[in-house]
Design an enzyme around this catalytic site. Structure first.
Site, PDB file in Angstrom:
ATOM      1  N   LEU A  44       0.861  -1.179   0.000  1.00  0.00           N
ATOM      2  CA  LEU A  44       0.000   0.000   0.000  1.00  0.00           C
ATOM      3  C   LEU A  44       0.897   1.227   0.000  1.00  0.00           C
ATOM      4  O   LEU A  44       1.886   1.281   0.755  1.00  0.00           O
ATOM      5  CB  LEU A  44      -0.903   0.022   1.245  1.00  0.00           C
ATOM      6  CG  LEU A  44      -2.124  -0.884   1.255  1.00  0.00           C
ATOM      7  CD1 LEU A  44      -2.817  -0.820   2.618  1.00  0.00           C
ATOM      8  CD2 LEU A  44      -3.114  -0.506   0.155  1.00  0.00           C
ATOM      9  N   ASP A  45       0.579   2.216  -0.822  1.00  0.00           N
ATOM     10  CA  ASP A  45       1.335   3.470  -0.822  1.00  0.00           C
ATOM     11  C   ASP A  45       1.251   4.125   0.554  1.00  0.00           C
ATOM     12  O   ASP A  45       0.291   3.890   1.307  1.00  0.00           O
ATOM     13  CB  ASP A  45       0.760   4.430  -1.861  1.00  0.00           C
ATOM     14  CG  ASP A  45       0.984   3.949  -3.293  1.00  0.00           C
ATOM     15  OD1 ASP A  45       1.961   3.215  -3.520  1.00  0.00           O
ATOM     16  OD2 ASP A  45       0.166   4.310  -4.164  1.00  0.00           O
ATOM     17  N   PRO A  46       2.228   4.973   0.913  1.00  0.00           N
ATOM     18  CA  PRO A  46       2.176   5.637   2.223  1.00  0.00           C
ATOM     19  C   PRO A  46       0.855   6.359   2.499  1.00  0.00           C
ATOM     20  O   PRO A  46       0.337   6.302   3.622  1.00  0.00           O
ATOM     21  CB  PRO A  46       3.349   6.621   2.152  1.00  0.00           C
ATOM     22  CG  PRO A  46       4.327   5.943   1.249  1.00  0.00           C
ATOM     23  CD  PRO A  46       3.483   5.266   0.195  1.00  0.00           C
TER      24      PRO A  46
END
Length: 301
Positions: A46-48
């Protein structure tokens, strides 16, 4: 001789409700510290800025990560109409704008083009490798490069809400390798208005749901206590979509040594990937052929 890794031999899955901010790797490192685990990894980055379900494998569960990575995942996200960004999300710089705002009917009419078997170009700010370099590193250096389109299966994409003229809420279910940011970008282009992802939340990743998940602050609060150990799900939950093949104690010994062994019964077909169990405990994952499991991964539990 390699350095011996410190930590406990602890195996299982910890499902986390990731907040916006930390990277997926930072979440894994926090869990590894909190559980004093020798080995940990995650199934699906998951992206930040993204939130929601992150499945973290400990110990022998890391051998089952590919079966979660390949499984379908579902996302709930909000896109901002009228602006494209260089990252395809709200973290980036605006690179194009439009005053056009499509109607709900126009949006719904555009969605079928993004369902089924489609070709998708990942965002330039992504971990895709280009000639050995990460795309996001090249993008940060303002390098010119192209990313080839990749196949993606989207089984469902639907409009769920329209809070205002500028925002649209959608839900998507897709296979491995899907980029929600690309869906938002390409939908905006198809509608002629530009768009980017504003918020993103993964709501399930088969077989896990957010009902299985632990809050990130709970991990800190329960670190290095039996309470956090008790939240671990068993290794075999990652194998629920594969046939389970019970075996005898003798067969279990053979499988643990990496040798083919007979299984007592089977719902598997010749050539299927399956897993063997003895008294309910997973022993090995492999290929079923003519009454035997040929192991490719042995689970030392």
């Amino acid at each position: 001789m390699g350095r011996r890794r410190k930590g406990r031999d602890i195996s299982g899955w910890l499902i986390v409700d990731k907040p916006a901010g930390p990277t997926s790797t930072a979440v894994v490192n926090k869990i590894r510290w909190a559980l004093e685990a020798k080995k940990a990894g995650h199934a699906g980055t998951l992206d930040p800025a993204a939130m929601g379900l992150l499945a973290v494998a400990l110990g022998e569960a890391t051998k089952t990560i590919p079966f979660i990575t390949e499984a379908e995942k579902a996302y709930r996200f909000t896109i901002r109409l009228g602006a494209a960004t260089n990252t395809d999300d709200a973290e980036g710089e605006v690179i194009a704008t439009s005053d056009l705002r499509p109607t709900d009917a126009e949006i719904e009419a555009a969605l079928p083009a993004f369902t089924g078997d489609i070709q998708q170009i990942p965002p330039k700010f992504s971990a895709v490798k280009i000639d050995g370099e990460r795309a996001y590193a090249l993008a940060r250096d303002d390098e010119e490069f192209e990313i080839a389109a990749r196949p993606l299966h989207v089984s469902d994409l639907r409009l769920t809400a329209r809070p205002d003229a500028d925002h649209v809420e959608l839900e998507m279910t897709c296979g491995k390798g899907g980029y929600v940011r690309s869906i938002a970008r390409d939908l905006g282009e198809a509608l002629g208005c530009h768009a980017h992802v504003q918020t993103l939340r993964r709501i399930w990743s088969r077989p896990f749901t957010l009902e299985d998940a632990v809050r990130f602050d709970t991990i800190e609060a329960e670190a290095r206590t039996p309470a956090l150990d008790a939240r671990l799900l068993p290794v075999e939950v990652a194998l629920t979509d594969l046939p389970e093949l019970p075996c005898t104690e003798l067969a279990a010994m053979r499988l643990r040594n990496g040798n083919p062994a007979e299984v007592l019964s089977s719902t598997a077909n010749f050539g299927d990937t399956a897993w063997a169990s003895h008294q309910g405990q997973p022993i090995a994952i492999g290929t079923y052929r003519a009454g035997q499991l040929h192991p490719s991964r042995v689970l030392n539990l």
